[in-house]
Design an enzyme around this catalytic site. Structure first.
Site, PDB file in Angstrom:
ATOM      1  N   TYR A  13      93.698  22.479 -52.245  1.00  0.00           N
ATOM      2  CA  TYR A  13      94.902  22.456 -53.099  1.00  0.00           C
ATOM      3  C   TYR A  13      94.610  22.948 -54.527  1.00  0.00           C
ATOM      4  CZ  TYR A  13      98.637  20.136 -55.829  1.00  0.00           C
ATOM      5  OH  TYR A  13      99.652  19.849 -56.705  1.00  0.00           O
TER       6      TYR A  13
ATOM      7  N   SER B 175      87.426  12.642 -61.613  1.00  0.00           N
ATOM      8  CA  SER B 175      88.747  12.035 -61.431  1.00  0.00           C
ATOM      9  C   SER B 175      88.945  10.874 -62.393  1.00  0.00           C
ATOM     10  CB  SER B 175      88.830  11.507 -60.003  1.00  0.00           C
ATOM     11  OG  SER B 175      89.956  10.688 -59.842  1.00  0.00           O
TER      12      SER B 175
ATOM     13  N   TYR C 269      85.251   6.332 -52.840  1.00  0.00           N
ATOM     14  CA  TYR C 269      85.573   7.682 -53.320  1.00  0.00           C
ATOM     15  C   TYR C 269      85.317   7.781 -54.828  1.00  0.00           C
ATOM     16  CZ  TYR C 269      88.451  11.372 -55.331  1.00  0.00           C
ATOM     17  OH  TYR C 269      88.881  12.431 -56.084  1.00  0.00           O
TER      18      TYR C 269
ATOM     19  N   LYS D 171      82.406   9.917 -57.193  1.00  0.00           N
ATOM     20  CA  LYS D 171      82.663  10.792 -58.357  1.00  0.00           C
ATOM     21  C   LYS D 171      81.797  10.360 -59.544  1.00  0.00           C
ATOM     22  CE  LYS D 171      85.572  13.580 -56.659  1.00  0.00           C
ATOM     23  NZ  LYS D 171      85.239  14.976 -56.506  1.00  0.00           N
TER      24      LYS D 171
ATOM     25  N   TYR E 296      90.369  14.694 -63.699  1.00  0.00           N
ATOM     26  CA  TYR E 296      91.776  15.000 -63.463  1.00  0.00           C
ATOM     27  C   TYR E 296      92.580  13.707 -63.375  1.00  0.00           C
ATOM     28  CZ  TYR E 296      89.612  19.103 -61.062  1.00  0.00           C
ATOM     29  OH  TYR E 296      88.858  20.189 -60.688  1.00  0.00           O
ATOM     30  N   PHE E 297      93.789  13.736 -63.883  1.00  0.00           N
ATOM     31  CA  PHE E 297      94.716  12.630 -63.650  1.00  0.00           C
ATOM     32  C   PHE E 297      95.455  12.926 -62.334  1.00  0.00           C
ATOM     33  CE2 PHE E 297      94.040   9.457 -66.925  1.00  0.00           C
ATOM     34  CZ  PHE E 297      92.926  10.052 -67.510  1.00  0.00           C
TER      35      PHE E 297
ATOM     36  N   ARG F  15     100.212  -1.662 -52.936  1.00  0.00           N
ATOM     37  CA  ARG F  15      99.132  -1.075 -52.136  1.00  0.00           C
ATOM     38  C   ARG F  15      97.808  -1.611 -52.685  1.00  0.00           C
ATOM     39  NH1 ARG F  15      98.766   5.457 -51.962  1.00  0.00           N
ATOM     40  NH2 ARG F  15      98.400   5.137 -54.184  1.00  0.00           N
TER      41      ARG F  15
HETATM   42  P1  NAD Z   1      91.369  19.415 -51.111  1.00  0.00           P
HETATM   43  O1  NAD Z   1      90.957  18.523 -50.001  1.00  0.00           O
HETATM   44  O2  NAD Z   1      92.627  20.179 -50.958  1.00  0.00           O
HETATM   45  O3  NAD Z   1      90.183  20.442 -51.459  1.00  0.00           O
HETATM   46  C1  NAD Z   1      88.827  20.126 -51.260  1.00  0.00           C
HETATM   47  C2  NAD Z   1      88.222  21.233 -50.424  1.00  0.00           C
HETATM   48  O4  NAD Z   1      86.835  20.953 -50.197  1.00  0.00           O
HETATM   49  C3  NAD Z   1      88.881  21.377 -49.053  1.00  0.00           C
HETATM   50  O5  NAD Z   1      89.310  22.702 -48.896  1.00  0.00           O
HETATM   51  C4  NAD Z   1      87.763  21.016 -48.069  1.00  0.00           C
HETATM   52  O6  NAD Z   1      87.884  21.747 -46.870  1.00  0.00           O
HETATM   53  C5  NAD Z   1      86.517  21.333 -48.874  1.00  0.00           C
HETATM   54  N1  NAD Z   1      85.305  20.590 -48.495  1.00  0.00           N
HETATM   55  C6  NAD Z   1      85.137  19.254 -48.406  1.00  0.00           C
HETATM   56  N2  NAD Z   1      83.889  18.972 -48.052  1.00  0.00           N
HETATM   57  C7  NAD Z   1      83.233  20.150 -47.903  1.00  0.00           C
HETATM   58  C8  NAD Z   1      81.910  20.514 -47.547  1.00  0.00           C
HETATM   59  N3  NAD Z   1      80.992  19.604 -47.233  1.00  0.00           N
HETATM   60  N4  NAD Z   1      81.595  21.826 -47.507  1.00  0.00           N
HETATM   61  C9  NAD Z   1      82.518  22.772 -47.814  1.00  0.00           C
HETATM   62  N5  NAD Z   1      83.772  22.487 -48.157  1.00  0.00           N
HETATM   63  C10 NAD Z   1      84.132  21.187 -48.199  1.00  0.00           C
HETATM   64  O7  NAD Z   1      91.407  18.542 -52.438  1.00  0.00           O
HETATM   65  P2  NAD Z   1      91.947  18.910 -53.891  1.00  0.00           P
HETATM   66  O8  NAD Z   1      93.108  18.041 -54.159  1.00  0.00           O
HETATM   67  O9  NAD Z   1      92.052  20.363 -54.042  1.00  0.00           O
HETATM   68  O10 NAD Z   1      90.739  18.342 -54.766  1.00  0.00           O
HETATM   69  C11 NAD Z   1      89.690  19.174 -55.238  1.00  0.00           C
HETATM   70  C12 NAD Z   1      88.681  18.288 -55.941  1.00  0.00           C
HETATM   71  O11 NAD Z   1      89.328  17.591 -57.002  1.00  0.00           O
HETATM   72  C13 NAD Z   1      88.050  17.226 -55.037  1.00  0.00           C
HETATM   73  O12 NAD Z   1      86.688  17.090 -55.392  1.00  0.00           O
HETATM   74  C14 NAD Z   1      88.816  15.964 -55.414  1.00  0.00           C
HETATM   75  O13 NAD Z   1      88.040  14.810 -55.190  1.00  0.00           O
HETATM   76  C15 NAD Z   1      89.086  16.193 -56.894  1.00  0.00           C
HETATM   77  N6  NAD Z   1      90.254  15.444 -57.379  1.00  0.00           N
HETATM   78  C16 NAD Z   1      91.458  15.580 -56.741  1.00  0.00           C
HETATM   79  C17 NAD Z   1      92.551  14.830 -57.172  1.00  0.00           C
HETATM   80  C18 NAD Z   1      93.866  14.919 -56.441  1.00  0.00           C
HETATM   81  O14 NAD Z   1      94.669  13.975 -56.567  1.00  0.00           O
HETATM   82  N7  NAD Z   1      94.165  15.995 -55.713  1.00  0.00           N
HETATM   83  C19 NAD Z   1      92.433  13.983 -58.290  1.00  0.00           C
HETATM   84  C20 NAD Z   1      91.213  13.909 -58.947  1.00  0.00           C
HETATM   85  C21 NAD Z   1      90.117  14.650 -58.484  1.00  0.00           C
HETATM   86  N1  UFG Z   2     103.071   5.422 -54.394  1.00  0.00           N
HETATM   87  C1  UFG Z   2     104.158   4.900 -53.719  1.00  0.00           C
HETATM   88  N2  UFG Z   2     104.389   5.329 -52.456  1.00  0.00           N
HETATM   89  C2  UFG Z   2     103.616   6.239 -51.817  1.00  0.00           C
HETATM   90  C3  UFG Z   2     102.506   6.776 -52.522  1.00  0.00           C
HETATM   91  C4  UFG Z   2     102.259   6.332 -53.809  1.00  0.00           C
HETATM   92  O1  UFG Z   2     104.879   4.062 -54.249  1.00  0.00           O
HETATM   93  O2  UFG Z   2     103.866   6.575 -50.654  1.00  0.00           O
HETATM   94  C5  UFG Z   2     102.841   5.005 -55.801  1.00  0.00           C
HETATM   95  C6  UFG Z   2     101.486   4.343 -56.020  1.00  0.00           C
HETATM   96  O3  UFG Z   2     101.585   2.949 -55.777  1.00  0.00           O
HETATM   97  C7  UFG Z   2     101.211   4.696 -57.481  1.00  0.00           C
HETATM   98  C8  UFG Z   2     101.865   6.057 -57.651  1.00  0.00           C
HETATM   99  O4  UFG Z   2     102.816   6.173 -56.596  1.00  0.00           O
HETATM  100  O5  UFG Z   2     101.869   3.782 -58.331  1.00  0.00           O
HETATM  101  C9  UFG Z   2     100.880   7.216 -57.554  1.00  0.00           C
HETATM  102  O6  UFG Z   2     100.137   7.097 -56.344  1.00  0.00           O
HETATM  103  P1  UFG Z   2      99.262   8.296 -55.761  1.00  0.00           P
HETATM  104  O7  UFG Z   2      98.705   7.850 -54.450  1.00  0.00           O
HETATM  105  O8  UFG Z   2     100.045   9.560 -55.775  1.00  0.00           O
HETATM  106  O9  UFG Z   2      98.117   8.471 -56.848  1.00  0.00           O
HETATM  107  P2  UFG Z   2      97.034   7.444 -57.386  1.00  0.00           P
HETATM  108  O10 UFG Z   2      97.233   7.322 -58.857  1.00  0.00           O
HETATM  109  O11 UFG Z   2      96.995   6.212 -56.599  1.00  0.00           O
HETATM  110  O12 UFG Z   2      95.662   8.226 -57.081  1.00  0.00           O
HETATM  111  C10 UFG Z   2      95.530   9.623 -57.297  1.00  0.00           C
HETATM  112  C11 UFG Z   2      94.533  10.185 -56.284  1.00  0.00           C
HETATM  113  C12 UFG Z   2      93.160   9.670 -56.584  1.00  0.00           C
HETATM  114  C13 UFG Z   2      92.821   9.988 -58.004  1.00  0.00           C
HETATM  115  C14 UFG Z   2      93.841   9.375 -58.932  1.00  0.00           C
HETATM  116  C15 UFG Z   2      93.544   9.701 -60.370  1.00  0.00           C
HETATM  117  O13 UFG Z   2      94.889   9.801 -54.963  1.00  0.00           O
HETATM  118  O14 UFG Z   2      92.238  10.307 -55.743  1.00  0.00           O
HETATM  119  O15 UFG Z   2      95.134   9.880 -58.609  1.00  0.00           O
HETATM  120  O16 UFG Z   2      93.404  11.046 -60.542  1.00  0.00           O
HETATM  121  F1  UFG Z   2      91.603   9.501 -58.279  1.00  0.00           F
END
Ligand code: NAD
Ligand code: UFG
Length: 351
Positions: free
Chosen positions: A26, A139, A163, A167, A191-192, A306
């Site tokens: 993503y 994160s 998780y 990080k 990232y938020f 949750r």
């Molecule tokens: P995502 O799952 O869409 O992207 C991660 C990618 O890494 C995927 O395409 C997956 O196939 C690949 N991957 C995982 N393990 C692998 C491996 N061993 N070898 C090769 N490829 C591998 O997730 P995203 O939302 O794009 O997140 C990207 C990064 O940002 C991640 O490290 C995630 O932890 C971090 N992050 C995401 C969020 C969020 O809410 N999306 C928030 C904070 C941090």
């Molecule tokens: N929520 C709902 N219903 C749902 C999903 C979420 O009410 O079906 C609420 C949660 O309780 C929370 C808010 O929506 O209050 C946001 O929830 P998310 O699951 O979208 O996000 P979080 O803040 O829980 O966590 C996300 C990522 C984590 C990351 C974090 C901070 O999932 O991996 O943001 O970047 F670490």
């Protein structure tokens, strides 16, 4: 918020060969667009365990540029080494990792194995090939339940799930690496809540199962794929009782990576940045904004909290603004409009 993207306009860095681990995912796919649009060469390594190669084809369509794609696992030492050896990589953006909080509680070893082993293999291969510039996807989850908001980078850390700990451990590993050899340049980006999609609806978030996160869940309710949203608690100490988060448009986030690379090139070292907007919105506010953007009603039901959720989390992004010249400039209306366009045009994701 106001626009400020000094790095982009000035073209401060030369063309770079940038390796994106996890670049088909993503955030990675959106970052590919930004890097290609700024003239950089992009090499992606991804095992597609949580993404599809179609995302990269769409990026090529958007930008008219090519991506070199290796479908490989980051933990495969010899293959990662080969890629670094063959492409004279200038910098690595390390997105690859597993990211589901709930799954990490059930399968901690898989999470530590994938996220930490992958990082160790990558760092060793980088070191062996003299590549020492890295931007890492961390994160806001490393802060755990913050004692005050907005959260600054020097706030105490204390994640409470595997998780989040993976990080934090990686941040510490990268810090130790830097302390052992100050010729490394590392940006730890916390990232938020990344949300939204590239405008135009060609790329976006495509969860492989039932979405864990709020925005993809709302999108799938709006498009009729899921019947209703469950809101996890309305009894938090927040203005309307629902959880408050800092929702950052994925294009703003993607741009932050370019600014971080430019910063490492001009001012080396190891540094941590919050990438957020500085504003918190409740679940109910996001539902209302999405209804407005999509013209669809989002049926919802209030259910229990949750486990592991915190009431409020939003960034103080002023350090990134000061040092990177970066600010989020897209608000929640744009987030919802772009997320809806992606969902509406691709009701089954990349299929
Ligand atoms: P995502 O799952 O869409 O992207 C991660 C990618 O890494 C995927 O395409 C997956 O196939 C690949 N991957 C995982 N393990 C692998 C491996 N061993 N070898 C090769 N490829 C591998 O997730 P995203 O939302 O794009 O997140 C990207 C990064 O940002 C991640 O490290 C995630 O932890 C971090 N992050 C995401 C969020 C969020 O809410 N999306 C928030 C904070 C941090
Ligand atoms: N929520 C709902 N219903 C749902 C999903 C979420 O009410 O079906 C609420 C949660 O309780 C929370 C808010 O929506 O209050 C946001 O929830 P998310 O699951 O979208 O996000 P979080 O803040 O829980 O966590 C996300 C990522 C984590 C990351 C974090 C901070 O999932 O991996 O943001 O970047 F670490």
């Amino acid at each position: 918020m106001e626009v400020q993207h000094k790095g982009h306009d000035g073209g401060q860095t030369e063309t770079m060969n940038i390796l994106l681990t996890g670049g088909a995912g993503y955030i990675g796919s959106h970052t590919c667009v930004i890097l290609l649009e700024h003239g950089h060469h992009v090499i992606v390594l991804d095992n597609l365990c949580n993404s599809k190669a179609a995302s990269l084809k769409r990026v090529q369509k958007i930008t008219g540029k090519n991506i070199l794609f290796y479908q490989k696992d980051l933990r495969n030492k010899s293959e990662v080494n080969e890629i670094l050896k063959n492409h004279s990589i200038d910098a690595v953006i390390h997105f690859a990792g597993l990211k589901s909080v709930a799954e990490s509680v059930d399968q901690p070893l898989r999470y530590y194995q994938n996220n930490i082993d992958g990082t160790l293999v990558l760092c060793e291969a980088m070191q062996a090939n003299g590549v020492k510039n890295m931007v890492f996807s961390s994160s806001a989850t490393v802060y755990g339940n913050p004692s005050t908001v907005p959260i600054k980078e020097n706030a105490p850390v204390g994640p409470f799930n595997p998780y989040g700990r993976s990080k934090l451990f990686i941040e510490e590993i990268l810090t130790d690496l830097y302390l052992s050899d100050k010729s490394w340049n590392i940006a730890l980006l916390r990232y938020f809540n990344p949300v939204g999609a590239h405008p135009g609806g060609l790329i976006g978030e495509d969860p492989s199962d039932l979405p864990n996160n709020l925005m993809p869940y709302i999108s799938q309710v709006a498009v009729g794929k899921l019947p209703q949203l469950q809101i996890y608690g309305d009894d938090y100490e927040t203005p309307d009782g629902t959880g408050v988060r800092d929702y950052i448009h994925v294009m703003d986030l993607a741009e932050g990576h370019l600014n971080a690379l430019e910063k490492l090139a001009s001012d080396p070292g190891l540094v941590t940045y919050n990438l957020g907007t500085g504003k918190g919105y409740s679940v109910l506010e996001m539902v209302t904004a999405f209804e407005k953007a999509s013209g669809k009603q989002i049926p919802y039901k209030i259910v229990g909290r949750r486990p592991g959720d915190i009431p409020t989390c939003y960034a103080d992004p002023s350090f990134a603004e000061k040092e990177l010249g970066w600010m989020a400039r897209r608000g929640i209306d744009e987030v919802c409009a772009d997320a809806w366009q992606w969902q509406y045009m691709n009701p089954k994701g990349y299929v």
